[in-house]
Design a protein around this motif. Structure first.
Motif, PDB file in Angstrom:
ATOM      1  N   LEU A 179      82.354  66.741 119.172  1.00 40.46           N
ATOM      2  CA  LEU A 179      81.911  67.835 120.038  1.00 40.46           C
ATOM      3  C   LEU A 179      81.916  69.160 119.291  1.00 40.46           C
ATOM      4  O   LEU A 179      81.031  69.987 119.468  1.00 40.46           O
ATOM      5  CB  LEU A 179      82.807  67.915 121.276  1.00 40.46           C
ATOM      6  N   ALA A 209      85.168  70.725 125.121  1.00 38.36           N
ATOM      7  CA  ALA A 209      83.968  71.031 124.335  1.00 38.36           C
ATOM      8  C   ALA A 209      83.851  72.537 124.163  1.00 38.36           C
ATOM      9  O   ALA A 209      83.910  73.283 125.136  1.00 38.36           O
ATOM     10  CB  ALA A 209      82.727  70.492 125.041  1.00 38.36           C
ATOM     11  N   THR A 217      88.008  65.083 126.732  1.00 39.66           N
ATOM     12  CA  THR A 217      87.400  65.667 125.541  1.00 39.66           C
ATOM     13  C   THR A 217      86.277  66.626 125.929  1.00 39.66           C
ATOM     14  O   THR A 217      86.120  67.676 125.329  1.00 39.66           O
ATOM     15  CB  THR A 217      86.818  64.570 124.632  1.00 39.66           C
ATOM     16  N   PHE A 218      85.497  66.239 126.930  1.00 43.17           N
ATOM     17  CA  PHE A 218      84.373  67.102 127.306  1.00 43.17           C
ATOM     18  C   PHE A 218      84.862  68.437 127.870  1.00 43.17           C
ATOM     19  O   PHE A 218      84.234  69.463 127.677  1.00 43.17           O
ATOM     20  CB  PHE A 218      83.452  66.388 128.307  1.00 43.17           C
ATOM     21  N   HIS A 219      85.995  68.382 128.552  1.00 42.12           N
ATOM     22  CA  HIS A 219      86.568  69.643 129.025  1.00 42.12           C
ATOM     23  C   HIS A 219      87.009  70.533 127.867  1.00 42.12           C
ATOM     24  O   HIS A 219      87.206  71.724 128.030  1.00 42.12           O
ATOM     25  CB  HIS A 219      87.762  69.374 129.952  1.00 42.12           C
ATOM     26  N   PRO A 269      80.616  78.628 124.761  1.00 41.69           N
ATOM     27  CA  PRO A 269      79.253  78.111 124.952  1.00 41.69           C
ATOM     28  C   PRO A 269      78.868  77.865 126.404  1.00 41.69           C
ATOM     29  O   PRO A 269      77.709  78.034 126.755  1.00 41.69           O
ATOM     30  CB  PRO A 269      79.244  76.813 124.155  1.00 41.69           C
ATOM     31  N   PHE A 270      79.810  77.491 127.239  1.00 40.63           N
ATOM     32  CA  PHE A 270      79.425  77.207 128.616  1.00 40.63           C
ATOM     33  C   PHE A 270      79.504  78.444 129.513  1.00 40.63           C
ATOM     34  O   PHE A 270      79.333  78.355 130.722  1.00 40.63           O
ATOM     35  CB  PHE A 270      80.277  76.074 129.196  1.00 40.63           C
ATOM     36  N   LEU A 330      86.623  62.193 118.432  1.00 41.68           N
ATOM     37  CA  LEU A 330      85.976  62.686 119.652  1.00 41.68           C
ATOM     38  C   LEU A 330      85.873  64.201 119.618  1.00 41.68           C
ATOM     39  O   LEU A 330      84.817  64.777 119.818  1.00 41.68           O
ATOM     40  CB  LEU A 330      86.792  62.270 120.885  1.00 41.68           C
ATOM     41  N   TYR A 355      95.625  73.271 130.431  1.00 34.83           N
ATOM     42  CA  TYR A 355      96.627  73.982 131.217  1.00 34.83           C
ATOM     43  C   TYR A 355      96.265  74.058 132.698  1.00 34.83           C
ATOM     44  O   TYR A 355      96.735  74.927 133.422  1.00 34.83           O
ATOM     45  CB  TYR A 355      96.856  75.387 130.641  1.00 34.83           C
ATOM     46  N   CYS A 356      95.364  73.179 133.150  1.00 36.37           N
ATOM     47  CA  CYS A 356      95.001  73.223 134.563  1.00 36.37           C
ATOM     48  C   CYS A 356      96.247  72.970 135.415  1.00 36.37           C
ATOM     49  O   CYS A 356      97.045  72.105 135.087  1.00 36.37           O
ATOM     50  CB  CYS A 356      93.957  72.153 134.889  1.00 36.37           C
ATOM     51  N   THR A 386      86.926  60.583 128.075  1.00 37.22           N
ATOM     52  CA  THR A 386      85.623  61.248 127.988  1.00 37.22           C
ATOM     53  C   THR A 386      85.690  62.622 128.651  1.00 37.22           C
ATOM     54  O   THR A 386      85.271  63.620 128.075  1.00 37.22           O
ATOM     55  CB  THR A 386      84.545  60.404 128.692  1.00 37.22           C
ATOM     56  N   ILE A 387      86.243  62.648 129.837  1.00 40.24           N
ATOM     57  CA  ILE A 387      86.291  63.933 130.548  1.00 40.24           C
ATOM     58  C   ILE A 387      87.256  64.885 129.852  1.00 40.24           C
ATOM     59  O   ILE A 387      86.971  66.066 129.683  1.00 40.24           O
ATOM     60  CB  ILE A 387      86.686  63.731 132.025  1.00 40.24           C
ATOM     61  N   PHE A 394      92.375  67.085 136.356  1.00 39.48           N
ATOM     62  CA  PHE A 394      91.423  66.260 137.110  1.00 39.48           C
ATOM     63  C   PHE A 394      91.930  64.827 137.230  1.00 39.48           C
ATOM     64  O   PHE A 394      91.637  64.127 138.192  1.00 39.48           O
ATOM     65  CB  PHE A 394      90.041  66.271 136.440  1.00 39.48           C
ATOM     66  N   ARG A 452      97.133  65.328 126.277  1.00 35.01           N
ATOM     67  CA  ARG A 452      96.904  66.470 127.145  1.00 35.01           C
ATOM     68  C   ARG A 452      98.084  67.441 127.089  1.00 35.01           C
ATOM     69  O   ARG A 452      97.919  68.648 126.984  1.00 35.01           O
ATOM     70  CB  ARG A 452      96.739  65.978 128.580  1.00 35.01           C
ATOM     71  N   ARG A 460      86.024  74.321 123.021  1.00 32.75           N
ATOM     72  CA  ARG A 460      87.334  74.928 123.228  1.00 32.75           C
ATOM     73  C   ARG A 460      88.366  74.371 122.274  1.00 32.75           C
ATOM     74  O   ARG A 460      89.369  75.020 121.990  1.00 32.75           O
ATOM     75  CB  ARG A 460      87.797  74.701 124.671  1.00 32.75           C
TER      76      ARG A 460
END
Lengths: 134, 332, 288, 1114
Positions: free
Chosen positions: C253, C227, C223-225, C274-275, C249, C192-193, C220-221, C197, C185, C229
């Motif tokens: 994605l 997605a 990597t999904f964050h 995409p989102f 991973l 950069y949050c 999982t989260i 989470f 991370r 990006r």
């Protein structure tokens, strides 16, 4: 898979279509398997993929995310975002070892009580076929 | 008391020991050598460079439950965690063994950490002397040596046809079967290591608390926890309660002073907000605060942190930088 | 080492610093091992003399811009790293006016570890089709015509062909090694949050247990964050101290995002990710 | 610390019958933070609610969980209960034990009980995270929008307006009235429909509180109850409604006639029309459906439908004026145009396309014959002089358009006479010089100066003469060479030179055996000219094939190839020239090579040849016609393409030189006349914009709206009139081959036009309108209105009877719909109230009604009863008897009922009493026999088959909402079912409300209703609007999103996903940008919350913690 296996299903239903559709199934006294536990959300666009991951982490066998049919979203566009988010998440979960069949995205309108009852039955059967998650 | 044991006998001995005890030894996992409980003696790596992670995880596991609380029919029950079996750490290097000894300082001072203490009591340490030095090694500069038996119960030194067994403690002796031959041959010479000028570092570092050096060094620091987690002497942890349907577990996990939220207090105040302050903490703790309380520098010279750091922040370089700063200061 | 290029870099850095265009230059210098390289923050022209560039300069320096918000900084950017610039521009995390981008032509970087440099080109470089940075203020070195092959995701496809059970086992084993050091991370330009989470208490998404189940959720989260990006610099995999194959991973994605939404992160700073968008007519089969 | 009270409802036995309540009480009592559990027979009853309030006080509860029916049922009730005890109403959570548990798991007490415990545990876990919320109060815009001007909408509008509030009534048709206006009488009282409806319509039209927006549609709705913003599109009527007097002069002259929708296609109306005499507003509407296909297909955009419509009315002069609005070449293009218009002509889908080219020529011939009046010169209003170089079709078209805009235009022509290719390229027998002369004179008369014998060498010189812009239309004047051996032999002629000589009357030395090389129009012209000059044999060698369907076909047009062959031309296809054979330096013949393919798959010219025996053709003359190109040396300063054509911007035709434009063959290479004209016109637009200094690119190329569908219903096939030609035997001189239409043929051919776009834009109406209210350029207007409430009364329509071919619908003209019968019975209908058979106008004696057509049958229409058909069939049977006592009606029914009280049933009895035969049965077939219809089927009561000979069959088609209405409902965010009927908030208790606060529904849009029901529902909806307007303010939903700025990264992804534009960027004092949510716009969907990775956005009432607590409890 044992005959007595009862999959644990969590459903996230949007308030305006799918939750009302589930209500309609109730009002019409349509029977469906008891396995599902429904969580009400304002819109399927409120369903964070993280909720679904938490469900699986907490031992859910299947998760249903259900909203209005595309174009009918109470908030106009919420379900389009839902569709993108979960189309990708399903693939990713499958890749990580959680069968994509365990995460269902379904559009159920307020008038589709029958459809809701049928899909819960179908989903439960499919989950029973997949068996418990190891 | 030096004894000799052939490789075959060593294996047979370990097999015997494995029947009654857990043995933690370096084994190969996905291309990495790691200390893990073994199921068969064959898994043990006898010939390895040092492990990526130190063996501290046996005494201070990455995660452990300290106790759990349950509500049962109105009664509240507390169930502390216990250590179930005796254990042996096999194959530990002298530097890592010294790391355990350093951790004893904070964990065993009164009041002691009971879980740590119990594990420590029930674990016998069999060390393996280094026959070769790695480029990152500088244990001799930190008060240890490749053949240092000080902090193990038994030290094995590999020789041509087997191992020399140095029995250091009574605890070690208790493990020995009877009838082993005494060793009379000459001990092999330990490898030579590069030195790091550690002399006077404790007093030198004190001067530079507010020096911009730390912010500059922290520019490239990513503030990950790698250095702390590979370090044999870093022992910081976080404690969290896990409530779940009427049961609560108190869990302890590794944590590091480099984490952004590490020093955040309940009221929202954080004494160390900048990257430089956080990075400085790591070196001040090792080179000043720990020595002030436990009389030893909290570094064993294993070189893991410098090797693993993704951006090459190396304690040896920091020490020599501090010396240079001191020289510059006294010169001016 | 291309000394001519290095002289150009140092010269540019010097003039940027001397003319006061920037407060600092983020580049590379030789690491303490004398073999590999490491990031360098040069704030004066004498420090600029330590700047180098060669095939060990793997770090994605764009990440460092996030820690220097509000300051005028110059940064050395390889073609691949420039996608991170576009990502951060798209996500409004950097101010283009405050960043001076020194683009460098890159022959590809090799696999390195401390005190050791191999001759093997990193996998990501073998499929890198960028011959120059997508965005820069000055381009130093040559724009390279390199022999790269288009990413085929063969390893991902192989994994997809496996049974879901064997994939589950594979990842369980991989994630059980994770020590939650968060290096993946910390090195990621997309992470950069203000509060990750993983460190939030309310809501508590992931606990602190360094144990397979929570590690799995964490990865999982994470990597999904990323997605849609992840820009594929693969720094996360490089820095992982326990060698978890994180690119399997991220690239999974990346591949799915490409297939489902025809999007690749960091190529165009204006294109909505995409989102952030959707097409009404897409994926008609899902949910019906 | 939360103190949670749990209240479990038995709902009589609805819940307690399947859920073991004591077991639930026991389990729930053990949950952390739960301090009180109790159960009630009916929690929603007064004692049940009172018990909750007492428990809150007694046990100091600060959170409440109620296990009962769906929160969608009683959440609001219970919030009020909780608030009554002093607790914030949002500290309540409802576990849905009825709809989601007991009702769906009956007789599974064990499972249902376990599930009920889970659901309550879930609610307990969630309620602990609930936060007190305070609703905001917002004001109300006391104005209503009523959508739909049928009787329900009219009633709602009047009721609201009479109460003193403003109403906007939106109707998409030109008049309000809906289907009720189409009815003759209404059941069961037999009131005249118009008599009772018209006064209401008039009142609407005159009511000071009603803003009637007819011919309008609601495009977009945003906002929320009390505060909607509505975008309404006022479709253009092309008539200024404020000034139209409804005199009808426009309709008298309108050449376009089509079926009247109001009369259910039984009568006709004009393109400009009022749907029925009592229409409100009583204003005309011009029906435009876009551009007709002919106009879209024409490169120059000629409005063929316009002049054809006028030809059909015998208005030939006016027709020619329509053409001249676009271009001057009626005679030229009427002869040589390649007419892409005919290819796209919709008539071609019925039989053959309209002979558009021939009609165009006819107009010119007619004028020439009658003698053309001298054109009036156009007034010069512009200063800037424009130079046109080249007097071919492109140059002249450009000049024509510019001179009409008031520019001084000069055309420079190097030849002695103007016309370019028109004059020198096309032989007399196809295009007589007189025709060209006439049209050029016309252009001259308008004020264009043409300088012949004037060669322009360079552009600088032209600018120096004071011209501000130049159009370069010099054509492609040099013939391509063959590039094979002996091309310099005597007897080789290049086609362009050849034709020029022929056309200018010079003597041409031609041999006896002529070989023409090339497959295009020029080659054919050269060949046909050679035949006329007396060549014995004329051969044509071309690479292409004679198969005109192939991709490698000859480029010349079909008809000219055929004509040429008729005249004796011998074509040698699929051959390429290999070598020219000579004798003593003279041409002796042509050796050929086999060509296997001409164009590649992309259509690019890429000939392939094969070895093998190929013929050698003897010849003394070879005419080379393989293409033309620009003289490379001409105008060197202008940038050219590699092929030698001038390089221009494809839209604006600008060249590399400022102020210089080019078009026609000089740009495109050899093409046809109409494309050259198109280029000239396009350049004229550019030059005008260039000279006025406005954006030259904007809005170009123009996007034209082609008509979507062209109805061909009722069109009887009628063959196209052929063009009369000179017999082949008489064609030796240069006399024109085609002879043109006479007036009668022209009118008859013009009448074949389908008037695809309806209004033909002939503009005859403009001429006759004394009030000057016709505005053909009018655009749709979108206006924005603010309203506080909306009534949706969009109605339904009977199914189209022609889709029921099993009953003869759409097959036999005497099978009609019940609504058509209404129109036939109406005194204001197409027959003046006389009921006649559509086929022959005879009075029908035996009439068969077939009921439930499309109703109660999922396969053919809808699965439901349309409710009104039994009654209107009885009414129509009674009325038929009244119209003509000798009429006998049969009603074949499935079930016959009069739901609506005794008076309704009496009405059915009356129908039977007057002699109507009621028969319960099913129709097997409707067939035609001896000029009558034979209805056969099964009588269910006697179980016998029947065969009824009938004069008229009436299909009682069921009702269905408009299929395109779903878009409107989506905009309004109101729910509808799969048949597009609107869903009520509750089918019994809230029949005129929707799930959207502030939006009410009435009439057939909800379900089939008769007139009194529609009126009642319209009134009821109005009452809800008035109830809303009587409130001081409305409570706004407090469940909106908020941003935690400490966690916000300012990426603004949330702003991108918000459907309500409720999120904006906010710059903090420290310079950071963060998101900020406008609470009054936020609707609480939560899309942004999920988009926010850092977790900076919280949706109040649906926070992460709350939902997560539910997940964690399961």
């Amino acid at each position: 898979m044992s005959a007595g296996y009862q999959p644990k299903v969590i459903g996230f239903l949007c308030n305006w279509c799918s939750y009302a559709g589930a209500d309609m199934a109730g009002t019409s006294r349509m029977c469906y398997p008891q396995n599902i536990r429904i969580i009400r959300v304002p819109c399927s666009g409120r369903v964070d993929p993280l909720f679904v991951l938490k469900c699986f982490q907490r031992g859910a066998d299947g998760v249903l995310v259900s909203g209005c049919h595309p174009g009918d979203c109470h908030y106009t566009e919420g379900n389009y975002h839902t569709r993108r988010r979960f189309a990708l998440l399903r693939e990713f979960l499958d890749y990580l070892g959680i069968e994509k069949e365990r995460l269902r995205v379904e559009w159920v309108s307020a008038s589709e009580g029958q459809r809701f009852a049928e899909l819960v039955a179908d989903f439960t059967t499919e989950l029973a076929r997949l068996g418990p998650r190891s | 008391m030096n004894l000799f044991i052939s490789k075959d006998d060593l294996i047979r001995w370990l097999e015997l020991l494995l029947r009654e005890r857990i043995i933690i030894a370096p084994i190969r996992v996905q291309g990495q050598t790691m200390f893990q409980p073994i199921s068969k003696v064959e898994e043990i790596m006898f010939d390895f460079d040092n492990t990526a992670l130190s063996s501290k995880g046996w005494f201070l596991p990455p995660t452990e439950t300290l106790f759990s609380v349950r509500r049962d029919d109105g009664q509240i029950k507390l169930m502390p965690a216990t250590v179930e079996r005796d254990a042996i750490i096999f194959g530990i290097r002298p530097c890592d063994a010294r790391g355990i000894a350093l951790m004893d300082g904070p964990f065993l001072q009164v009041p002691s950490d009971t879980l740590y203490q119990e594990r420590r009591n029930r674990t016998t340490i069999i060390g393996l002397a280094c026959r070769q030095a790695q480029p990152e090694c500088f244990c001799t500069s930190m008060g240890s040596a490749p053949d240092d038996p000080s902090h193990v119960d038994i030290l094995l030194t590999e020789v041509k046809d087997g191992y020399i067994v140095q029995v250091v403690t009574e605890k070690g002796k208790a493990l020995l079967p009877k009838g082993w031959a005494k060793y009379k041959r000459k001990m092999p010479t330990p490898p030579q290591l590069k030195t790091v000028p550690t002399k006077g570092i404790v007093s030198a570092i004190r001067e530079f608390f507010n020096d911009p050096y730390w912010e500059r060094l922290a520019d490239r620091c990513l503030h990950c926890n790698i250095c702390a987690y590979v370090c044999p002497t870093c022992y910081c942890f976080d404690v969290r309660d896990y409530p779940d349907k009427g049961k609560v577990e108190r869990v302890r996990s590794w944590e590091s002073c480099q984490s952004p939220g590490f020093s955040l207090t309940a009221g929202g105040y954080d004494p160390r907000t900048t990257k430089g302050e956080r990075l400085r903490q790591r070196f001040y703790h090792k080179l000043l605060y720990f020595p002030e309380r436990f009389q030893e520098v909290a570094c064993v010279g294993c070189g893991r942190c410098g090797k693993a750091c993704p951006v090459n922040i190396d304690i040896r370089e920091v020490i020599s930088d501090l010396h240079q700063l001191a020289e510059a200061k006294s010169g001016s | 080492m291309d000394m001519e290029l290095i002289q150009q870099i140092r010269g540019k850095a010097r003039s940027l610093l001397e003319e006061g265009t920037v407060e600092g230059v983020i580049g590379y210098e030789r690491a303490g091992d004398g073999v590999t390289s490491r990031p360098l923050f040069a704030y004066d022209s004498s420090a600029a003399e330590r700047l180098i560039f060669d095939d060990t300069c793997t770090h994605n320096l764009v990440k460092y811009l996030l820690g220097k918000r509000g300051k005028k900084m110059a940064v050395m950017v390889k073609p691949c790293d420039s996608r991170a610039i576009n990502l951060l521009l798209n996500e409004r995390q950097i101010d283009r006016d405050k960043v001076f981008i020194i683009g460098v032509g890159c022959p590809g970087v090799v696999e390195t570890e401390w005190n050791h440099k191999s001759e093997t080109l990193q996998a990501r470089c073998r499929s890198c089709l960028l011959t120059k940075p997508l965005v820069y203020d000055v381009l130093l070195g040559r724009e390279l015509a390199r022999k790269a092959e288009e990413e085929t995701y063969s390893d991902i496809l192989e994994a997809e062909a496996e049974s879901v059970v064997s994939r589950r086992e594979f990842w369980r084993e991989q994630f059980s090694r994770c020590i939650r050091c968060y290096a993946c991370r910390q090195v990621c330009p997309g992470c950069y949050c203000p509060v990750c989470f993983a460190e939030q208490l309310e809501p508590l998404w992931v606990g602190i247990r360094i144990a397979p189940e929570e590690n799995t959720l964490w990865q999982t989260i994470r990597t999904f964050h990323l997605a849609g990006r992840c820009i594929g610099c693969n720094e996360c995999e490089r820095v992982c101290p326990v060698d978890i194959p994180l690119s399997l991973l991220n690239r999974k994605l990346e591949k799915d995002v490409k297939e489902l939404f025809a999007f690749q992160a960091g190529l165009d700073p204006e294109e909505p990710p995409p989102f952030a968008t959707f097409r009404k007519e897409e994926m008609p089969e899902l949910g019906e | 610390m939360a103190r949670i009270g749990v209240f479990l409802c038995h709902c009589g036995s609805n819940i307690a019958g399947s859920v073991n309540i004591p077991e639930v009480i026991e389990a729930v009592g053990k949950l952390p933070q739960v301090v009180h559990v109790e159960d009630n027979k009916f929690t929603c009853s007064d004692p049940g609610q009172a018990s909750i309030q007492q428990a809150i006080t007694k046990h100091r509860l600060n959170r409440v969980v109620i296990g009962a029916c769906s929160p969608r049922m009683h959440e609001i009730t219970f919030r009020r209960t909780v608030a009554g005890a002093g607790l914030n109403p949002y500290l309540l959570e409802i576990a849905n034990l009825r709809e989601h548990c007991s009702w769906v798991h009956p007789s599974q007490v064990k499972e249902a009980t376990a599930k009920a415990i889970d659901l309550v545990r879930k609610a307990v876990a969630r309620v602990a995270w609930q936060e007190p919320l305070t609703p905001k109060h917002v004001g109300i815009t006391r104005r209503a929008l009523v959508i739909g001007g049928g009787i329900a909408g009219i009633q709602a509008s009047l009721d609201i307006a009479d109460a003193g509030y403003e109403v906007i009534l939106v109707e998409r048709e030109p008049s309000i009235g809906g289907h009720m206006a189409q009815l003759d009488k209404t059941f069961p009282t037999l009131d005249c429909s118009a008599c009772i409806l018209t006064p209401k319509m008039t009142t609407v039209g005159q009511h000071p509180n009603i803003k009637l927006m007819s011919y309008s549609e609601v495009e977009d709705v945003s906002g929320y109850v009390g505060n909607f913003r509505v975008k309404i599109k006022n479709k253009s009527r092309y008539i200024d409604v404020s000034k139209c007097t409804g005199c009808g002069e426009c309709a008298k002259v309108c050449p376009v006639e089509l079926n009247s929708e109001f009369n259910e296609n039984l009568g006709k109306r004009k393109a400009t029309y009022i749907p029925f005499p009592q229409a409100i507003p009583n204003k005309y509407t011009i029906d435009k459906r876009g551009y007709p296909p002919c106009r879209v297909a024409c490169p120059a955009g000629v409005n063929a439908q316009g002049y054809i419509a006028l030809i059909s009315q015998g208005k030939f002069k006016e027709a020619l004026a329509v053409l001249r609005r676009t271009m001057p070449f009626a005679g030229v293009c009427g002869r040589v145009c390649t007419h892409p218009c005919e290819h796209d002509c919709e008539r071609g889908k019925v039989d053959q396309p309209v002979a558009i080219r021939a009609l165009k020529r006819f107009m010119a011939d007619y004028e020439l014959k009658a003698g053309r009046e001298k054109a009036t010169p156009v007034e010069r209003t512009k200063e800037e002089k424009v130079a046109i170089i080249g007097s071919g079709p492109a140059g002249l078209a450009c000049a024509y358009d510019l001179v009409r805009q008031g520019y001084p235009v000069t055309v420079f022509e190097s030849a002695p006479v103007a016309g370019g290719l028109l004059r020198y390229g096309i032989p007399e027998y196809r295009l007589p010089k007189a025709v060209v002369d006439n049209e050029i004179s016309y252009i001259r008369e308008l004020g264009v100066e043409i300088k012949t014998n004037t060669t322009v060498k360079n552009l600088e010189e032209v600018f120096a003469q004071g011209y501000s812009a130049i159009f370069l239309g010099i054509g492609a004047g040099v013939s391509q060479k063959l590039g094979i051996a002996n091309e310099d032999a005597k007897g080789i002629i290049y086609a362009l030179n050849f034709l020029k000589q022929v056309n200018s009357g010079a003597k041409v030395d031609l041999g006896k055996r002529v070989v023409v090389i090339g497959g295009g129009s020029v080659a054919i012209d050269a060949a046909r000219a050679s035949l006329r000059l007396g060549a014995k044999e004329v051969h044509l060698v071309c690479l292409e094939t004679r198969d005109l369907t192939s991709k490698d076909r000859m480029l010349a047009q079909d008809w000219e190839i055929e004509e040429a062959e008729n005249e004796g031309l011998i074509i040698h296809p699929c051959l390429g020239p290999k070598e020219i054979l000579t004798r003593d330096g003279n041409v002796a013949g042509l050796r050929t090579i086999i060509c296997t393919s001409v164009r590649d798959t992309d259509g690019k010219f890429a000939p392939k040849f094969a070895e093998g025996p190929a013929p050698t053709i003897e010849a003394d003359t070879i005419i080379v016609a393989i293409g033309q190109r620009l003289d490379v040396e001409a105008f060197e300063e202008v940038k050219k393409m590699p092929v030698g054509t001038v390089k221009v911007d494809s839209t604006t035709l600008e060249t590399n030189i400022d102020g210089v434009f080019a078009g026609g063959d000089v740009v495109s290479g050899p093409a046809d006349v109409i494309r050259a004209v198109a280029a000239g016109k396009e350049a004229a637009i550019s030059i005008d914009r260039y000279l006025r200094g406005v954006d030259i690119q904007e809005g170009r190329p123009e996007t034209v709206k082609r008509v979507k569908e062209v109805s061909k219903a009722g069109v009887t096939p009628k063959a196209r009139h052929p063009m009369p030609t000179l017999e082949p035997g008489k064609r030796r001189g240069f006399d024109e081959v085609e002879l043109g239409f006479d007036e009668k043929t022209a009118v008859a051919e013009a009448q074949r036009c389908l008037n695809c776009a309806v209004c033909s834009e002939c503009r005859e109406c403009e001429k006759v309108c004394e009030a000057k209210v016709v505005v053909h350029e009018m655009k749709d207007k979108v206006s924005e209105e603010e309203v506080g409430a909306i009534v949706v009364a969009t109605g339904a329509t009977p199914l189209n009877h022609t889709q029921f071919s099993i009953y003869g619908g759409g097959v036999y003209p005497d099978v009609i719909s019940s609504l058509q019968l209404e129109r036939l019975m109406s005194a204001a209908g197409p027959t003046g109230g006389e009921v006649v058979r559509p086929s022959d106008g005879a009075h029908p004696k035996e009439v068969v009604f077939i009921s439930c057509v499309g109703s109660r049958d999922e396969r053919t229409g809808s699965g439901y009863c349309s409710k009104i058909c039994c009654m209107y069939m009885a009414k129509q049977a009674i009325m038929l008897k009244e119209h003509a006592p000798d009429t006998h009606s049969h009603i074949i029914y499935t079930d016959a009922r009069g739901p609506g009280g005794k008076i309704f049933e009496d009405f059915l009895a009356r129908a039977e009493k007057i002699g109507t035969t009621y028969m319960r049965g099913q129709i097997d077939n409707v067939a035609q026999q001896d000029g009558r219809l034979l209805v056969s089927g099964q009588d269910f009561l006697t179980d016998k088959t029947f065969n009824i000979p009938a004069d008229l069959v009436v299909l009682a088609t069921g009702l269905m909402p408009n299929q395109d209405i779903a878009n409107l409902f989506q905009t309004l965010h109101i729910s509808y079912d799969n048949k597009n009927y609107l869903l009520q908030a509750h089918p019994k208790l809230r029949p005129v409300e929707t799930a959207m606060d502030g939006i009410f529904i009435a009439g057939c849009a909800v379900a089939p209703t008769d007139v009194p029901e529609s009126v009642a529902q319209g009134g009821a909806a109005a009452q809800y609007v008035l109830k809303l307007f009587s409130q001081e303010s409305i409570e706004a939903e407090p469940m909106t999103s908020i941003v935690d700025i400490a966690r916000c990264t300012g990426c603004l992804l949330c702003r991108q996903v918000c459907p309500f534009q409720a999120i904006e960027a906010q710059i903090l004092r420290d310079g950071r940008t963060v998101a900020s949510i406008n609470e009054s716009l936020c609707k609480g969907c939560g899309i942004c919350v999920v988009a926010c990775r850092p977790g900076a956005i919280k949706l109040r009432g649906f926070a992460d913690q709350q939902i997560l607590a539910e997940v964690m409890s399961l």
